[in-house]
Design a protein around this motif. Structure first.
Motif, mmCIF file in Angstrom:
data_model
loop_
_atom_site.group_PDB
_atom_site.id
_atom_site.type_symbol
_atom_site.label_atom_id
_atom_site.label_comp_id
_atom_site.label_asym_id
_atom_site.label_seq_id
_atom_site.Cartn_x
_atom_site.Cartn_y
_atom_site.Cartn_z
ATOM 1 N N ARG A 287 0.834 -1.210 0.000
ATOM 2 C CA ARG A 287 0.000 0.000 0.000
ATOM 3 C C ARG A 287 0.869 1.261 0.000
ATOM 4 O O ARG A 287 0.561 2.240 -0.686
ATOM 5 N N GLY A 410 -6.553 3.173 -8.262
ATOM 6 C CA GLY A 410 -7.688 2.661 -7.497
ATOM 7 C C GLY A 410 -9.020 2.675 -8.218
ATOM 8 O O GLY A 410 -10.050 2.364 -7.611
ATOM 9 N N GLY A 420 -11.470 -4.661 -5.904
ATOM 10 C CA GLY A 420 -10.871 -4.001 -4.750
ATOM 11 C C GLY A 420 -10.423 -4.967 -3.674
ATOM 12 O O GLY A 420 -9.460 -4.695 -2.940
#
Length: 853
Positions: A287, A410, A420
């Protein structure tokens, strides 16, 4: 002097330990940098006064030390600068200074010389210039320090420096490829790592900007939201790197398997029902690096664009909403995407359709990214957005770039909520090396390459099939959805059907297109499983496979998806042998679907006739041919494919009673095919497997066969592993043949028969549970199929075969499937005494012991 130095060393070690203990308690990396940095400055000041007192020199902190980002095990970057070339006495002092720093275990990286010499060094080497970009005064002569830094700044060609750093970053990213970089990433140099953050700050600093975040905000370089994201990512990456150094007890920037669990524990991560602690650590890293890559797309072009370019600024109007500047597309209104969300996909549509536009202008990208954060169900249900999204796949060209771009920012995860859930999801199965989302995008890339003329030389047969396939976009969608249900628990292929079917209905696919898509998602593992685990020479296997496939269109689509999937899983999995397996299965199935079905009897007769024709052409007497057929027995022609039969029979026909071995390289590959023919005896298969492991060869496939006259005719496919950087193929082949010949003539000792291989580091730290299935063959008493799943290691196949021999079980057929560090093997056994449950239990326990080693 010694007393002062000793005191400085003790004081530094005490303060460093204090900084470490405070960090472990509070987990504040920036506080650690400040505390440790001050301790270093104090110690260096004391040493300087002792060694250089009265000299006209200065000491500069450079590199990471100059930046104020010293990690526990990092090198200490320094520069000792003089107004003129160092005298002999000054050089001796520098040498004493450096030795003292080594005695303090500080790993000094020192540049020493005159201002002119160091400025020349910076001109000649971009790394040196970058180090001085972050230089700051520590002690000594202020005047020399100011002159040095001023000279460095004046001589630096800002535009050239920025271009060089961007090229350097591209090269660094290119090196960060392959399984090692993905599975054990370098926190400092991986894409989105700490070095990418430093690159942003260097580009700002080279332009005379203060690289402090608050200054960059006031300059309009970065927004407050972006600054928060950047600082948080920097903090996460810094914590991981500090913990890596502390755990390893040295400078270690790779998050290697041996340290992942310990680093995760130091970050207070714990196992739970869904993820183990090391998986949580890797997702944290993933991330953080993803955020840095997102910001790179905005900040690097923006910083670069502030510097004068020698290229003329060419602007073209595209339509009422967009214009082109250079190779970038820009929106005329920064609020366009917030006010008209349908443009979130429209700009991507334009980008995909224009070869002269390669990226989105940074300010436009900033507005697009902000608006895309608000994608919701309403956005998904808008038919305009659906038409444009499916259009990305129907357009085809540029699809890989579009998909990766949408995933990076995203958008894929917001538009498709199922996507997701797989972003950053790791797969600890010992053969996947990418997170699920990256794996899917690699499969999509592979599928696109099959459709591109420029890459048709890579896989000519598959490319030809792709060019003739009418609905290529269905294959791209199958790539997108084939693993989208990973991580939910249960069969991901079955669970993915509903996602694919709903998508097809929402995006205007016909019933026929929807049916093909959902079938591919459901059965995307069918072809690889059949080719690697079953005997595809058996017509019954082909018939069962075709009963499931049903049509030529499905067969072609499944073949192409399988090729793209395997190649996108792990570079180590794809090889010429696997390619030939899939291609052979495809051709056999295509003939079957075209109506060329044959019974086992006909297949045996056809294969035997081809062998007869070959031997007749070489004037082999019919009597010798008949002796060979009697020795081999009818089952031989069912178990072996035609090319093997022709190779075997040409070598065996003249003497069916003399042991012999043959090897040959498969065309244009590092894969060797080995044949061993000798009287049957206990443990032969195990001992042969041990020979291959002894030579460091990977056993990709093995076929054990016992002839009608009780000789073994075993065929192995072995691969020279990649650690042989420049393999001498003829010598490797000769050495193997020599040992095999010694073996078949009884000249090889058995003293190493108990050797057991060592597992890889990855499998030791991320193991999989062994799997054992023993199933009786219907209508064939005493015959069993044994299926094993285990961690791969040297000598594993030999150890399995030894267990079977010790249990007095006859191994009649082996189908070995090696998937990097995982094996999925299938064996056909004959053992009447296995009808006793006690004997089955003993076998399973013995096998489990071997698979668990």
């Amino acid at each position: 002097m010694q007393t002062v130095i000793q005191s400085a060393i003790q004081d530094l070690h005490f303060k460093k330990q204090q900084a470490i203990e405070h960090y472990r308690a509070k987990r504040l990396p920036m506080v650690f940098f400040e505390s440790y940095g001050k301790a270093l400055e104090t110690a260096l000041g004391a040493l300087w006064q002792e060694i250089f007192a009265g000299s006209a020199l200065c000491l500069l902190a450079t590199g990471g030390f100059g930046r104020g980002e010293m990690y526990p095990g990092s090198d200490l970057d320094l520069a000792v600068v003089a107004a003129h070339p160092l005298s002999e006495a000054e050089q001796e002092k520098v040498a004493s200074f450096v030795q003292t720093l080594w005695d303090m275990q500080l790993a000094p990286a020192i540049k020493a010389g005159s201002i002119d010499e160091l400025c020349q060094s910076a001109q000649d080497d971009i790394t040196s210039d970058t180090a001085f970009l972050e230089a700051r005064f520590i002690c000594g002569s202020h005047i020399i320090a100011e002159r040095t830094l001023q000279r460095m700044s004046l001589q630096r060609d800002t535009a050239a420096f920025i271009e060089a750093k961007l090229v350097e970053m591209q090269q660094r990213h290119a090196k960060a490829q392959g399984s090692g970089a993905v599975l054990e990433p370098n926190v400092k140099t991986c894409p989105g790592g700490l070095r990418d953050i430093h690159t942003m700050l260097w580009l700002a600093k080279a332009q005379g900007l203060d690289a402090e975040v608050h200054t960059l905000i006031s300059q309009g370089i970065i927004t407050r939201a972006e600054a928060g994201m950047l600082m948080n990512s920097h903090k996460q990456l810094a914590k991981i790197r500090i913990d890596l150094h502390l755990t390893a007890g040295r400078e270690e920037d790779r998050l290697i398997f041996d340290l992942q669990t310990q680093v995760a524990e130091s970050m207070d991560l714990r196992d739970d029902a869904q993820y183990i602690k090391s998986e949580k650590l890797m997702r944290t890293l993933y991330r953080a690096t993803k955020t840095v890559k997102q910001l790179n797309g905005i900040l690097l072009p923006m910083l670069r664009g502030r510097v004068y370019s020698r290229l003329p600024r060419i602007v073209h109007n595209i339509d009422e909403d967009y214009y082109q500047v250079g190779n970038q597309i820009a929106a005329k209104d920064k609020k366009l995407f917030a006010q008209k969300p349908t443009h979130i996909f429209k700009i991507i549509q334009i980008l995909q359709s224009r070869n002269d536009i390669t990226t989105i202008a940074p300010q436009t990208l900033r507005g697009w990214w902000a608006a895309s954060q608000k994608i919701n169900r309403r956005f998904y249900e808008n038919p305009v957005n659906r038409e444009r999204f499916i259009g990305f796949f129907k357009q085809g060209s540029g699809l890989t770039h579009v998909a990766r771009f949408l995933n990076l920012y995203g958008v894929l995860g917001r538009y498709l909520p199922a996507w997701g859930k797989i972003v950053g999801l790791l797969q600890h199965d010992l053969f996947h090396i990418y997170p699920v989302d990256d794996h899917i995008l690699m499969v999509l890339r592979n599928m696109r390459r099959l459709a591109m003329d420029a890459h048709s030389h890579e896989l000519p047969f598959a490319s030809a099939l792709m060019h003739g396939f009418d609905k290529q976009y269905i294959l791209y969608l199958a790539a997108l959805f084939h693993d989208i249900a990973k991580g939910r628990g249960g069969d991901h292929a079955q669970q993915g059907i509903a996602d694919a079917r709903a998508f097809a209905a929402d995006h205007f696919l016909s019933e026929e297109e929807s049916s093909l898509l959902t079938w591919l998602v459901e059965d995307h593992l069918l072809m690889s499983s059949t080719a690697q685990k079953e005997d595809i020479q058996d017509p019954d296997v082909i018939a069962r496979f075709c009963a499931h496939v049903k049509t030529q269109e499905r067969l072609t689509a499944l073949y192409l998806l399988t090729v793209a999937d395997i190649r996108g899983t792990n570079p180590k999995l794809w090889n010429d042998w696997k390619a030939s397996l899939l291609e052979n299965l495809f051709h056999s199935a295509r003939r079957h679907l075209a109506g060329e079905t044959s019974s086992r009897t006909v297949i045996v007769s056809r294969r035997q006739q081809r062998a007869v024709d070959l031997l007749t052409q070489t004037n082999t007497p019919e009597k010798q041919q008949q002796q060979l057929w009697q020795a081999l027995g009818p089952a031989y022609f069912v178990r072996h494919e035609l090319q093997e039969i022709l190779w075997h029979t040409a070598n065996l026909v003249h003497n069916t009673d003399t042991p012999q071995t043959r090897t040959r390289f498969l065309p244009a590959s590092d894969t060797l095919q080995v044949m061993v023919f000798m009287p049957n005896a206990p443990k032969l298969f195990a001992r042969l497997s041990r020979i291959f492991s002894h030579h460091g060869l990977n056993i990709l496939a093995a076929r054990a066969f016992v002839t009608a006259h009780n000789y073994i005719l075993d065929t192995f496919i072995v691969q020279i592993p990649p650690q042989h950087e420049h393999p001498d193929y003829p010598n490797l082949q000769s050495a193997l043949e020599a040992e095999l010949n010694n073996f078949i003539h009884g000249c090889r000792s058995e003293e190493d028969d108990t050797t057991c291989g060592i597992r890889s580091r990855r499998s030791r730290h991320l193991p999989i549970a062994p799997g054992i299935r023993l199933m009786p063959e219907e209508d064939y008493p005493g015959w069993y199929t044994l299926e094993l799943v285990a961690v791969n290691r040297p000598y594993l196949l030999a150890n399995i075969a030894e267990v079977l021999s010790e249990q007095e079980i006859s191994l009649r057929y082996a189908k070995v499937s090696t998937l990097d560090e995982r094996v999925e093997d299938s064996f056909v056994l004959y053992s009447p005494h296995l009808d006793n449950p006690k004997n089955q239990l003993e076998l399973k326990q013995a096998l489990f012991e071997q698979l668990s080693n």
